[in-house]
Design a protein around this motif. Structure first.
Motif, PDB file in Angstrom:
ATOM      1  N   LEU B  47       0.837  -1.199   0.000  1.00 28.14           N
ATOM      2  CA  LEU B  47       0.000   0.000   0.000  1.00 28.14           C
ATOM      3  C   LEU B  47       0.875   1.254   0.000  1.00 28.14           C
ATOM      4  O   LEU B  47       0.564   2.252  -0.661  1.00 28.14           O
ATOM      5  CB  LEU B  47      -0.919   0.005   1.220  1.00 28.14           C
ATOM      6  N   ARG B  48       1.985   1.210   0.785  1.00 24.94           N
ATOM      7  CA  ARG B  48       2.875   2.365   0.815  1.00 24.94           C
ATOM      8  C   ARG B  48       3.486   2.632  -0.557  1.00 24.94           C
ATOM      9  O   ARG B  48       3.614   3.791  -0.972  1.00 24.94           O
ATOM     10  CB  ARG B  48       3.976   2.136   1.855  1.00 24.94           C
ATOM     11  N   LEU B  49       3.868   1.559  -1.286  1.00 20.64           N
ATOM     12  CA  LEU B  49       4.407   1.739  -2.642  1.00 20.64           C
ATOM     13  C   LEU B  49       3.357   2.407  -3.534  1.00 20.64           C
ATOM     14  O   LEU B  49       3.660   3.346  -4.275  1.00 20.64           O
ATOM     15  CB  LEU B  49       4.825   0.385  -3.224  1.00 20.64           C
ATOM     16  N   GLY B  50       2.090   1.929  -3.446  1.00 16.23           N
ATOM     17  CA  GLY B  50       1.030   2.554  -4.234  1.00 16.23           C
ATOM     18  C   GLY B  50       0.823   4.005  -3.851  1.00 16.23           C
ATOM     19  O   GLY B  50       0.593   4.864  -4.715  1.00 16.23           O
ATOM     20  N   GLY B  51       0.904   4.305  -2.547  1.00 16.71           N
ATOM     21  CA  GLY B  51       0.754   5.690  -2.086  1.00 16.71           C
ATOM     22  C   GLY B  51       1.859   6.581  -2.613  1.00 16.71           C
ATOM     23  O   GLY B  51       1.613   7.741  -2.968  1.00 16.71           O
ATOM     24  N   ILE B  52       3.092   6.039  -2.692  1.00 19.05           N
ATOM     25  CA  ILE B  52       4.210   6.835  -3.232  1.00 19.05           C
ATOM     26  C   ILE B  52       3.929   7.194  -4.687  1.00 19.05           C
ATOM     27  O   ILE B  52       4.101   8.347  -5.102  1.00 19.05           O
ATOM     28  CB  ILE B  52       5.534   6.043  -3.107  1.00 19.05           C
ATOM     29  N   VAL B  53       3.469   6.205  -5.471  1.00 22.34           N
ATOM     30  CA  VAL B  53       3.186   6.461  -6.885  1.00 22.34           C
ATOM     31  C   VAL B  53       2.107   7.539  -7.017  1.00 22.34           C
ATOM     32  O   VAL B  53       2.259   8.522  -7.761  1.00 22.34           O
ATOM     33  CB  VAL B  53       2.742   5.157  -7.585  1.00 22.34           C
ATOM     34  N   ALA B  54       1.003   7.390  -6.253  1.00 22.17           N
ATOM     35  CA  ALA B  54      -0.097   8.347  -6.357  1.00 22.17           C
ATOM     36  C   ALA B  54       0.338   9.736  -5.891  1.00 22.17           C
ATOM     37  O   ALA B  54       0.049  10.747  -6.548  1.00 22.17           O
ATOM     38  CB  ALA B  54      -1.293   7.854  -5.537  1.00 22.17           C
ATOM     39  N   GLY B  55       1.053   9.799  -4.760  1.00 25.26           N
ATOM     40  CA  GLY B  55       1.461  11.090  -4.224  1.00 25.26           C
ATOM     41  C   GLY B  55       2.439  11.804  -5.137  1.00 25.26           C
ATOM     42  O   GLY B  55       2.299  13.010  -5.384  1.00 25.26           O
ATOM     43  N   LEU B  56       3.431  11.054  -5.660  1.00 28.19           N
ATOM     44  CA  LEU B  56       4.414  11.686  -6.542  1.00 28.19           C
ATOM     45  C   LEU B  56       3.761  12.154  -7.835  1.00 28.19           C
ATOM     46  O   LEU B  56       4.091  13.222  -8.353  1.00 28.19           O
ATOM     47  CB  LEU B  56       5.547  10.706  -6.853  1.00 28.19           C
TER      48      LEU B  56
END
Lengths: 201, 201
Positions: B47-56
């Motif tokens: 989930l954190r990896l997905g959050g990084i993609v979305a946030g960036l």
């Protein structure tokens, strides 16, 4: 026989005393942990009461924000109200929902006080609190962005500040936004408390 | 004496077999619970990896939103950029902070995978996640309120829609807001997972 009798009396005594002590220590620690959980549940209840006050005052302040200017033309009266802006309507609806949820959550909070070790009501409150935190934050931030525009305007998009004309209206909506952010802080602490109370003990 | 001997042999046998069974059941359930916690920790990491993609992507889309109209006068060039609006600047800063936090939180998430029963890194992540959720939600909602105004304008305050002129700019900032709300959803699930993994087992 006298000394033997005294030793047989002595032997069970030392083994009985540590047992009793150990039992007493375990019980008192368990009671302390139960008391800690009960204190957390009472803090939860008090925070909810504060959140109700903040949320209701935010909704009420926004709902009564309505200013008419003392001059008007034949065709047009200058009036500012929250329902001119969809963002403020969303704010009012969201804060009403959140205040209503907080009132309805009080019984669950009381159950958590009466039974500090029951995980069910605490998990339910935690999930609902996270949803309510997101709703409150979005309402407060969206209204804050529009209040900023109302105060300062924006030169590059030709949006003029309207707070010069509608000073009382702007004061009211600013107060409502502040109350909404107080509710946000209450929810952050509520979630933190619920999560820590769910810890294995 | 024969029957007495057989009863004394019979008595320990039934009491010994349930003991062995009970021990085996406890061990396998404990291993299942450990595996469940490890699965939760791995979900947290993904989930954190997905959050990084979305946030960036939200930060990058907002940071590159810049449109100049093909015509200009002698004194003025028509240009729309994110740094005309303080709300969009706040959005860019907040999403950059949140993306940076998510990258820095990956080592703690790995620690939670390696040691599923350690409560320390999980509590730290939970507290920081709640702060990050609030920051992300406020940035997304504030930007969404201004994007709505840019699309539709507001007649009562005489704010005209600017998306007729700056169509590409509006598409970019709308996309950035959508990506930010995806990050909000990721954080809601992260907090829920952390809180449930902290439960007593």
């Amino acid at each position: 026989m006298k000394s033997g009798d005294s030793t047989t009396i002595d032997v069970p005594e030392p083994s009985g005393v540590p047992k009793g002590k150990a039992h007493a220590v375990v019980t008192s620690t368990s009671q302390q942990r139960g008391g800690w959980k009960k204190g957390v549940a009472i803090t939860d209840f008090v925070l909810r009461l504060g959140g109700i006050v903040a949320g209701l005052s935010a909704a009420a302040t926004m709902g009564t924000s309505d200013q008419s200017l003392p001059f008007f033309t034949q065709f047009f009266q200058f009036e500012a109200s929250y329902d001119d802006m969809p963002t403020f309507e969303f704010f009012l609806i969201a804060m009403s929902i959140v205040s209503g949820y907080l009132v309805l959550s009080l019984p669950f909070s009381i159950v958590a006080i009466v039974r500090p070790h029951a995980a069910g009501p605490r998990i339910f409150l935690l999930i609902m609190d996270i949803v309510a935190l997101t709703l409150t934050t979005s309402a407060a931030a969206a209204a804050a962005a529009v209040v900023y525009l109302a105060h300062n305007g924006n030169s590059s998009s030709n949006w003029l500040a309207i707070c010069n004309q509608f000073g009382d209206f702007c004061q009211k909506i600013s107060g409502a936004v502040v109350a909404a952010f107080v509710t946000v802080v209450v929810f952050v602490f509520l979630i933190l408390i619920s999560a820590l109370a769910l810890r294995k003990h």
